[in-house]
Write a protein that holds these residues in place. Structure first.
Motif, PDB file in Angstrom:
ATOM      1  N   SER A   3       0.832  -1.203   0.000  1.00 33.08           N
ATOM      2  CA  SER A   3       0.000   0.000   0.000  1.00 33.08           C
ATOM      3  C   SER A   3       0.867   1.254   0.000  1.00 33.08           C
ATOM      4  O   SER A   3       2.029   1.237   0.396  1.00 33.08           O
ATOM      5  CB  SER A   3      -0.946  -0.008   1.197  1.00 33.08           C
ATOM      6  OG  SER A   3      -0.194  -0.145   2.371  1.00 33.08           O
ATOM      7  N   CYS A   4       0.262   2.316  -0.461  1.00 34.43           N
ATOM      8  CA  CYS A   4       0.970   3.592  -0.610  1.00 34.43           C
ATOM      9  C   CYS A   4       1.389   4.153   0.746  1.00 34.43           C
ATOM     10  O   CYS A   4       0.570   4.237   1.661  1.00 34.43           O
ATOM     11  CB  CYS A   4       0.054   4.576  -1.330  1.00 34.43           C
ATOM     12  SG  CYS A   4       0.749   6.219  -1.461  1.00 34.43           S
ATOM     13  N   PRO A   5       2.668   4.527   0.909  1.00 30.74           N
ATOM     14  CA  PRO A   5       3.119   5.069   2.198  1.00 30.74           C
ATOM     15  C   PRO A   5       2.526   6.453   2.495  1.00 30.74           C
ATOM     16  O   PRO A   5       2.583   6.920   3.621  1.00 30.74           O
ATOM     17  CB  PRO A   5       4.637   5.146   2.047  1.00 30.74           C
ATOM     18  CG  PRO A   5       4.893   5.175   0.584  1.00 30.74           C
ATOM     19  CD  PRO A   5       3.751   4.440  -0.076  1.00 30.74           C
ATOM     20  N   PHE A   6       1.944   7.090   1.473  1.00 29.93           N
ATOM     21  CA  PHE A   6       1.385   8.430   1.683  1.00 29.93           C
ATOM     22  C   PHE A   6      -0.116   8.407   1.954  1.00 29.93           C
ATOM     23  O   PHE A   6      -0.592   9.043   2.871  1.00 29.93           O
ATOM     24  CB  PHE A   6       1.701   9.336   0.489  1.00 29.93           C
ATOM     25  CG  PHE A   6       3.162   9.616   0.368  1.00 29.93           C
ATOM     26  CD1 PHE A   6       3.794  10.492   1.248  1.00 29.93           C
ATOM     27  CD2 PHE A   6       3.932   8.975  -0.594  1.00 29.93           C
ATOM     28  CE1 PHE A   6       5.150  10.736   1.156  1.00 29.93           C
ATOM     29  CE2 PHE A   6       5.296   9.211  -0.683  1.00 29.93           C
ATOM     30  CZ  PHE A   6       5.907  10.089   0.197  1.00 29.93           C
ATOM     31  N   CYS A   7      -0.868   7.656   1.120  1.00 37.69           N
ATOM     32  CA  CYS A   7      -2.340   7.700   1.267  1.00 37.69           C
ATOM     33  C   CYS A   7      -2.934   6.338   1.577  1.00 37.69           C
ATOM     34  O   CYS A   7      -4.152   6.218   1.728  1.00 37.69           O
ATOM     35  CB  CYS A   7      -2.969   8.285   0.010  1.00 37.69           C
ATOM     36  SG  CYS A   7      -2.901   7.160  -1.406  1.00 37.69           S
ATOM     37  N   ALA A   8      -2.104   5.308   1.668  1.00 38.77           N
ATOM     38  CA  ALA A   8      -2.545   3.949   2.024  1.00 38.77           C
ATOM     39  C   ALA A   8      -3.412   3.269   0.978  1.00 38.77           C
ATOM     40  O   ALA A   8      -3.942   2.187   1.216  1.00 38.77           O
ATOM     41  CB  ALA A   8      -3.231   3.923   3.383  1.00 38.77           C
ATOM     42  N   ALA A  23       2.686   1.594  -8.596  1.00 35.13           N
ATOM     43  CA  ALA A  23       2.225   2.971  -8.512  1.00 35.13           C
ATOM     44  C   ALA A  23       0.933   3.021  -7.706  1.00 35.13           C
ATOM     45  O   ALA A  23       0.161   2.062  -7.670  1.00 35.13           O
ATOM     46  CB  ALA A  23       2.001   3.522  -9.914  1.00 35.13           C
ATOM     47  N   CYS A  24       0.709   4.149  -7.066  1.00 34.96           N
ATOM     48  CA  CYS A  24      -0.471   4.328  -6.228  1.00 34.96           C
ATOM     49  C   CYS A  24      -1.725   4.424  -7.083  1.00 34.96           C
ATOM     50  O   CYS A  24      -1.728   5.054  -8.149  1.00 34.96           O
ATOM     51  CB  CYS A  24      -0.316   5.598  -5.391  1.00 34.96           C
ATOM     52  SG  CYS A  24      -1.685   5.852  -4.266  1.00 34.96           S
ATOM     53  N   THR A  25      -2.827   3.790  -6.601  1.00 31.38           N
ATOM     54  CA  THR A  25      -4.087   3.846  -7.333  1.00 31.38           C
ATOM     55  C   THR A  25      -4.993   4.956  -6.809  1.00 31.38           C
ATOM     56  O   THR A  25      -6.088   5.168  -7.319  1.00 31.38           O
ATOM     57  CB  THR A  25      -4.839   2.493  -7.203  1.00 31.38           C
ATOM     58  OG1 THR A  25      -4.956   2.184  -5.815  1.00 31.38           O
ATOM     59  CG2 THR A  25      -4.095   1.381  -7.916  1.00 31.38           C
ATOM     60  N   THR A  28      -5.838  11.082  -6.368  1.00 24.42           N
ATOM     61  CA  THR A  28      -5.083  12.341  -6.395  1.00 24.42           C
ATOM     62  C   THR A  28      -3.600  12.144  -6.066  1.00 24.42           C
ATOM     63  O   THR A  28      -2.815  13.077  -6.127  1.00 24.42           O
ATOM     64  CB  THR A  28      -5.660  13.345  -5.374  1.00 24.42           C
ATOM     65  OG1 THR A  28      -5.643  12.708  -4.105  1.00 24.42           O
ATOM     66  CG2 THR A  28      -7.084  13.743  -5.747  1.00 24.42           C
ATOM     67  N   CYS A  29      -3.221  10.913  -5.728  1.00 22.67           N
ATOM     68  CA  CYS A  29      -1.846  10.655  -5.300  1.00 22.67           C
ATOM     69  C   CYS A  29      -1.012  10.206  -6.501  1.00 22.67           C
ATOM     70  O   CYS A  29      -1.476   9.454  -7.344  1.00 22.67           O
ATOM     71  CB  CYS A  29      -1.845   9.571  -4.225  1.00 22.67           C
ATOM     72  SG  CYS A  29      -0.224   9.187  -3.578  1.00 22.67           S
ATOM     73  N   GLU A  30       0.201  10.664  -6.577  1.00 26.29           N
ATOM     74  CA  GLU A  30       1.048  10.282  -7.719  1.00 26.29           C
ATOM     75  C   GLU A  30       2.266   9.476  -7.288  1.00 26.29           C
ATOM     76  O   GLU A  30       3.275   9.432  -7.988  1.00 26.29           O
ATOM     77  CB  GLU A  30       1.471  11.541  -8.491  1.00 26.29           C
ATOM     78  CG  GLU A  30       0.284  12.211  -9.148  1.00 26.29           C
ATOM     79  CD  GLU A  30       0.657  13.451  -9.937  1.00 26.29           C
ATOM     80  OE1 GLU A  30       1.848  13.764 -10.024  1.00 26.29           O
ATOM     81  OE2 GLU A  30      -0.277  14.094 -10.457  1.00 26.29           O
ATOM     82  N   PHE A  31       2.149   8.827  -6.128  1.00 23.23           N
ATOM     83  CA  PHE A  31       3.292   8.078  -5.620  1.00 23.23           C
ATOM     84  C   PHE A  31       3.664   6.908  -6.546  1.00 23.23           C
ATOM     85  O   PHE A  31       2.814   6.152  -7.000  1.00 23.23           O
ATOM     86  CB  PHE A  31       3.004   7.528  -4.214  1.00 23.23           C
ATOM     87  CG  PHE A  31       4.078   6.602  -3.714  1.00 23.23           C
ATOM     88  CD1 PHE A  31       5.280   7.095  -3.233  1.00 23.23           C
ATOM     89  CD2 PHE A  31       3.893   5.220  -3.768  1.00 23.23           C
ATOM     90  CE1 PHE A  31       6.280   6.235  -2.799  1.00 23.23           C
ATOM     91  CE2 PHE A  31       4.891   4.345  -3.326  1.00 23.23           C
ATOM     92  CZ  PHE A  31       6.088   4.863  -2.844  1.00 23.23           C
ATOM     93  N   VAL A  32       4.947   6.797  -6.816  1.00 25.58           N
ATOM     94  CA  VAL A  32       5.493   5.657  -7.557  1.00 25.58           C
ATOM     95  C   VAL A  32       6.603   5.052  -6.701  1.00 25.58           C
ATOM     96  O   VAL A  32       7.454   5.776  -6.170  1.00 25.58           O
ATOM     97  CB  VAL A  32       6.082   6.100  -8.917  1.00 25.58           C
ATOM     98  CG1 VAL A  32       6.749   4.923  -9.622  1.00 25.58           C
ATOM     99  CG2 VAL A  32       5.009   6.718  -9.799  1.00 25.58           C
TER     100      VAL A  32
HETATM  101 ZN   LIG Z   1      -0.913   7.241  -2.607  1.00 21.89          ZN
END
Ligand SMILES: [Zn+2]
Length: 165
Positions: A3-8, A23-25, A28-32
């Protein structure tokens, strides 16, 4: 990493820059998850006509021998990190002489190994908390079980003087 470390939100494999990456799904998050290699140091310390090796106490390769070294810590200079790892594992206070080479082992081992040459300055050789044993080995005395391909190669090069030490 699931899971994304920023938005989970869930991470999913996506083609980014021509490579499959997680990559984050989240909308609004663009975490890769770039999965960049972590820098580690490994230090060659010539001593008593041989080279200092450490017997591993923890996985991977418990009981095998390798060059003293380990992961760099946050905000550390590479040479400082190399000297710290040597001290922690061998009790030797070393003076880093120079960077010999930098290599990535490949095969999914996601590290960048910085090989240093150092001179022992002070201290008594004693195994640290994460080492089972430590010793200086001449070519004829080298343990058969030296782990990590690149460590083994560097030790061989050292004795063949293939690298300008
Ligand atoms: Zn994210």
């Amino acid at each position: 990493m699931n899971s994304c470390p920023f938005c989970a939100s869930t991470l999913q494999v996506a083609d980014i820059g021509g490579k499959d990456r997680l990559a984050c799904t989240g909308s609004t998050c663009e975490f890769v998850h770039w999965d960049n290699p972590k820098p580690v140091t490994a230090t060659l310390i010539p001593m008593d006509g041989g080279i200092v090796l450490v017997k591993r106490k923890f996985p991977p390769f418990i009981g095998d021998w390798c060059l003293p070294g380990g992961f760099m810590e946050n905000s550390e200079e590479p040479e400082e990190s190399a000297a710290r790892e040597v001290f922690e594992e061998t009790g030797l206070e070393v003076q880093i002489d120079k960077l010999l080479s930098a290599h990535s082992p490949g095969r999914g081992i996601n590290v960048l190994i910085l090989f240093y040459l150092a001179k022992p300055a002070n201290g008594l050789m004693v195994p640290g908390d994460d080492a089972e044993d430590v010793g200086a080995f001449k070519y004829s005395e080298l343990p058969r079980n030296i782990c990590f391909d690149l460590h083994r190669k560097m030790v061989a090069q050292f004795f063949k003087q293939e690298v300008l030490f």
